[in-house]
Design a protein around this motif. Sequence first.
Motif, PDB file in Angstrom:
ATOM      1  N   ASN A 144      40.861  36.050  40.584  1.00  0.00           N
ATOM      2  CA  ASN A 144      39.659  35.222  40.988  1.00  0.00           C
ATOM      3  C   ASN A 144      38.289  35.706  40.462  1.00  0.00           C
ATOM      4  OD1 ASN A 144      41.115  33.000  42.101  1.00  0.00           O
ATOM      5  ND2 ASN A 144      41.166  34.379  44.369  1.00  0.00           N
ATOM      6  N   GLU A 145      38.312  37.203  40.477  1.00  0.00           N
ATOM      7  CA  GLU A 145      36.965  37.707  40.041  1.00  0.00           C
ATOM      8  C   GLU A 145      36.839  37.970  38.547  1.00  0.00           C
ATOM      9  OE1 GLU A 145      37.269  41.723  41.702  1.00  0.00           O
ATOM     10  OE2 GLU A 145      36.540  41.216  43.724  1.00  0.00           O
ATOM     11  N   ASN A 146      37.907  37.636  37.838  1.00  0.00           N
ATOM     12  CA  ASN A 146      38.122  37.895  36.537  1.00  0.00           C
ATOM     13  C   ASN A 146      38.064  36.674  35.907  1.00  0.00           C
ATOM     14  OD1 ASN A 146      37.981  40.937  35.525  1.00  0.00           O
ATOM     15  ND2 ASN A 146      39.145  40.565  36.994  1.00  0.00           N
ATOM     16  N   ASN A 147      38.275  35.388  36.641  1.00  0.00           N
ATOM     17  CA  ASN A 147      38.271  34.043  36.093  1.00  0.00           C
ATOM     18  C   ASN A 147      39.483  33.854  35.398  1.00  0.00           C
ATOM     19  OD1 ASN A 147      35.783  33.100  37.545  1.00  0.00           O
ATOM     20  ND2 ASN A 147      34.700  34.160  35.612  1.00  0.00           N
ATOM     21  N   TYR A 148      40.446  34.577  35.759  1.00  0.00           N
ATOM     22  CA  TYR A 148      41.844  34.449  35.193  1.00  0.00           C
ATOM     23  C   TYR A 148      42.650  33.167  35.935  1.00  0.00           C
ATOM     24  CZ  TYR A 148      41.577  39.286  33.679  1.00  0.00           C
ATOM     25  OH  TYR A 148      40.963  40.360  33.029  1.00  0.00           O
ATOM     26  N   ALA A 149      43.302  32.226  34.861  1.00  0.00           N
ATOM     27  CA  ALA A 149      43.885  31.110  35.449  1.00  0.00           C
ATOM     28  C   ALA A 149      45.120  31.231  36.331  1.00  0.00           C
ATOM     29  CB  ALA A 149      44.272  30.280  34.197  1.00  0.00           C
ATOM     30  N   LEU A 150      45.033  30.594  37.462  1.00  0.00           N
ATOM     31  CA  LEU A 150      46.103  31.276  38.236  1.00  0.00           C
ATOM     32  C   LEU A 150      47.507  30.545  38.082  1.00  0.00           C
ATOM     33  CD1 LEU A 150      44.114  30.573  41.839  1.00  0.00           C
ATOM     34  CD2 LEU A 150      44.510  32.533  40.412  1.00  0.00           C
ATOM     35  N   ASN A 151      47.652  29.521  37.181  1.00  0.00           N
ATOM     36  CA  ASN A 151      48.878  28.905  36.788  1.00  0.00           C
ATOM     37  C   ASN A 151      49.432  30.066  35.855  1.00  0.00           C
ATOM     38  OD1 ASN A 151      46.663  28.393  34.917  1.00  0.00           O
ATOM     39  ND2 ASN A 151      48.245  27.196  33.611  1.00  0.00           N
ATOM     40  N   ASN A 152      50.922  30.148  36.002  1.00  0.00           N
ATOM     41  CA  ASN A 152      51.420  30.960  35.419  1.00  0.00           C
ATOM     42  C   ASN A 152      51.281  32.719  35.720  1.00  0.00           C
ATOM     43  OD1 ASN A 152      52.812  29.214  33.951  1.00  0.00           O
ATOM     44  ND2 ASN A 152      52.140  29.682  31.957  1.00  0.00           N
ATOM     45  N   GLN A 153      50.767  32.852  36.628  1.00  0.00           N
ATOM     46  CA  GLN A 153      50.602  34.094  37.298  1.00  0.00           C
ATOM     47  C   GLN A 153      51.485  34.052  38.723  1.00  0.00           C
ATOM     48  OE1 GLN A 153      49.222  36.872  36.443  1.00  0.00           O
ATOM     49  NE2 GLN A 153      48.464  35.854  34.576  1.00  0.00           N
ATOM     50  N   TYR A 154      52.399  35.391  38.696  1.00  0.00           N
ATOM     51  CA  TYR A 154      53.137  35.442  39.957  1.00  0.00           C
ATOM     52  C   TYR A 154      53.264  37.080  40.451  1.00  0.00           C
ATOM     53  CZ  TYR A 154      54.612  30.968  38.749  1.00  0.00           C
ATOM     54  OH  TYR A 154      54.733  29.633  38.338  1.00  0.00           O
ATOM     55  N   GLN A 155      53.724  37.286  41.297  1.00  0.00           N
ATOM     56  CA  GLN A 155      53.888  38.738  41.748  1.00  0.00           C
ATOM     57  C   GLN A 155      55.341  39.065  42.362  1.00  0.00           C
ATOM     58  OE1 GLN A 155      52.176  40.034  45.722  1.00  0.00           O
ATOM     59  NE2 GLN A 155      50.871  41.630  44.212  1.00  0.00           N
ATOM     60  N   LEU A 156      55.641  40.287  41.952  1.00  0.00           N
ATOM     61  CA  LEU A 156      57.177  40.683  42.414  1.00  0.00           C
ATOM     62  C   LEU A 156      57.224  40.562  43.809  1.00  0.00           C
ATOM     63  CD1 LEU A 156      58.061  44.002  40.676  1.00  0.00           C
ATOM     64  CD2 LEU A 156      58.792  41.590  40.061  1.00  0.00           C
ATOM     65  N   SER A 157      58.519  39.849  44.238  1.00  0.00           N
ATOM     66  CA  SER A 157      58.599  39.903  45.807  1.00  0.00           C
ATOM     67  C   SER A 157      59.636  40.711  46.097  1.00  0.00           C
ATOM     68  CB  SER A 157      58.820  38.140  45.924  1.00  0.00           C
ATOM     69  OG  SER A 157      60.029  37.786  46.308  1.00  0.00           O
ATOM     70  N   ARG A 158      60.746  40.304  46.597  1.00  0.00           N
ATOM     71  CA  ARG A 158      61.805  41.059  47.355  1.00  0.00           C
ATOM     72  C   ARG A 158      62.520  41.703  46.105  1.00  0.00           C
ATOM     73  NH1 ARG A 158      65.722  37.765  49.065  1.00  0.00           N
ATOM     74  NH2 ARG A 158      64.784  35.826  48.380  1.00  0.00           N
ATOM     75  N   ARG A 159      62.927  42.967  46.184  1.00  0.00           N
ATOM     76  CA  ARG A 159      63.747  43.664  45.315  1.00  0.00           C
ATOM     77  C   ARG A 159      64.669  44.789  45.801  1.00  0.00           C
ATOM     78  NH1 ARG A 159      62.883  40.529  42.604  1.00  0.00           N
ATOM     79  NH2 ARG A 159      61.674  40.436  40.525  1.00  0.00           N
ATOM     80  N   ASN A 160      65.867  45.083  45.338  1.00  0.00           N
ATOM     81  CA  ASN A 160      66.480  46.011  46.115  1.00  0.00           C
ATOM     82  C   ASN A 160      66.215  47.385  45.475  1.00  0.00           C
ATOM     83  OD1 ASN A 160      67.472  45.842  43.511  1.00  0.00           O
ATOM     84  ND2 ASN A 160      69.642  45.351  43.749  1.00  0.00           N
TER      85      ASN A 160
END
Length: 471
Positions: A410-426
């Motif tokens: 948000n602070e850098n005005n990056y588009a939120l579509n096509n942005q994700y974060q790692l979730s569950r991992r082993n």
Amino acid sequence: MRKFLLLSIISSLFSLVGCIDNSTNDAKVYLGGKIVNPNLRYIILSKDQELIDTLSLNNNNQFGEYLENITPGIYTIQHNPENQVVYLEPGDSIMVWVNTYDFDQSLNFSGRGSKESSFLLDLFLRNRANNDLVLNYYKIKPEDFEHISDSIHNQRLQEFEENTAKNDLSETFKKIARQSIDYEFYDLRERYTYLIKKYYPEFTKLIPDGFNDYRDSIDFDNELLQNYYVYTNTIDDYLRTRAIEFCLEKNLERDCFNVSNFNNIKRRATLIDSLSETPAIKNRFLDLLLSKAITMASNEEDLDKVIAFANSLDYSEIEEMNQLAKIQTGYFAGKSIADLTILDTDGNETTYGDIVEKKTIIYLWSANNIRRYLWQFRTIKNLQEKYPELDFIGVNLDIGQQNKWLRILNENNYALNNQYQLSRRNFGSNFATKYLYRLNFLDKNAVIVRGDIALSSSPEFESELVEFINQ
């Protein structure tokens, strides 16, 4: 502005300071302060990658604790995903104030012994500005850059002399500060050397005699600075440039500037293995280089080559590399990642199979590497405009740091579509961040086509994209 901010800091910390025992204790260090908009309920203090203490925040986001057995030197205060250095020595009583929304710019130190940490912070902020300076000035001739870098170095030295004349600084700190100024200068020259060799090779014949003589002064066993970014950046850039120079001199490869190539990584690893006799310094760089080689491996044969090379080195973390190699087998070319889960910007869990609809480039980034992610987003934006046939999907590697991730976007005005974060991992986040330099080229079914390429703004990289589009 900083004076006004300091008054606010003193005011906001008054109640906390009032609770501190004001008697001088030369055998201990007091470290306290306040974190505005905290990400966690604690901060971590470490030295040379060893945990010293964990300091908890109270209900007012304040912390404070007496520390024993503190040896003079540079320490790291970490409040994930941010960190910064602080100088401590027995007898200090240092207060820290910081707002995580603008960590480095808002950070302030006060109290007995704080002038050393303030000096290092100022050096950090100026050094960060020099990153842009090199990018702006590498197009000028070597003789002109020699004058610019000499001028910066001499100005820093003059300020250092004035500072030491006004303040009662310990001999240990003066040694650290003086060496830091020199390594800042070394790194300016080293980065310029790399950039002109890559982008303006005609300038290499114009490099003045003695331009790189500083290389003889680099100490690859400097335990005093071993985890200080100015020092480690210099060594990292030196290894990169020397590996490339060797390749160019011997005419070994078509693209000597491919720093993700196993042969390039091997040259850098061999070089640090021969230059440093300090395990902590040597292992730091070998870990980075070997991790990159493993995460770029596309098949079992390539992976075996990396592990065999790792076993030939004086490297103590070989078991961790073996564990990373096992993880990497799931990311070979031809493997599907369709079922792997990620978080969208609304906090909902999804999969790569759900979001990949056409040929896609997955790039990975971390809030802990500011210089890199700023460059990544600039580069990706340009590529998106040039290659609409491809989707570019960003995946943040900072598992569990959702607020910080979204704030950066948000602070850098990056588009939120096509942005994700790692979730569950082993596997743990320490392994996840080792994938920072890897791109995944996916087909429309989320099957890995290539994973041995790193992001670049070079024509060679764009040729790889065109080839991928035309497959």
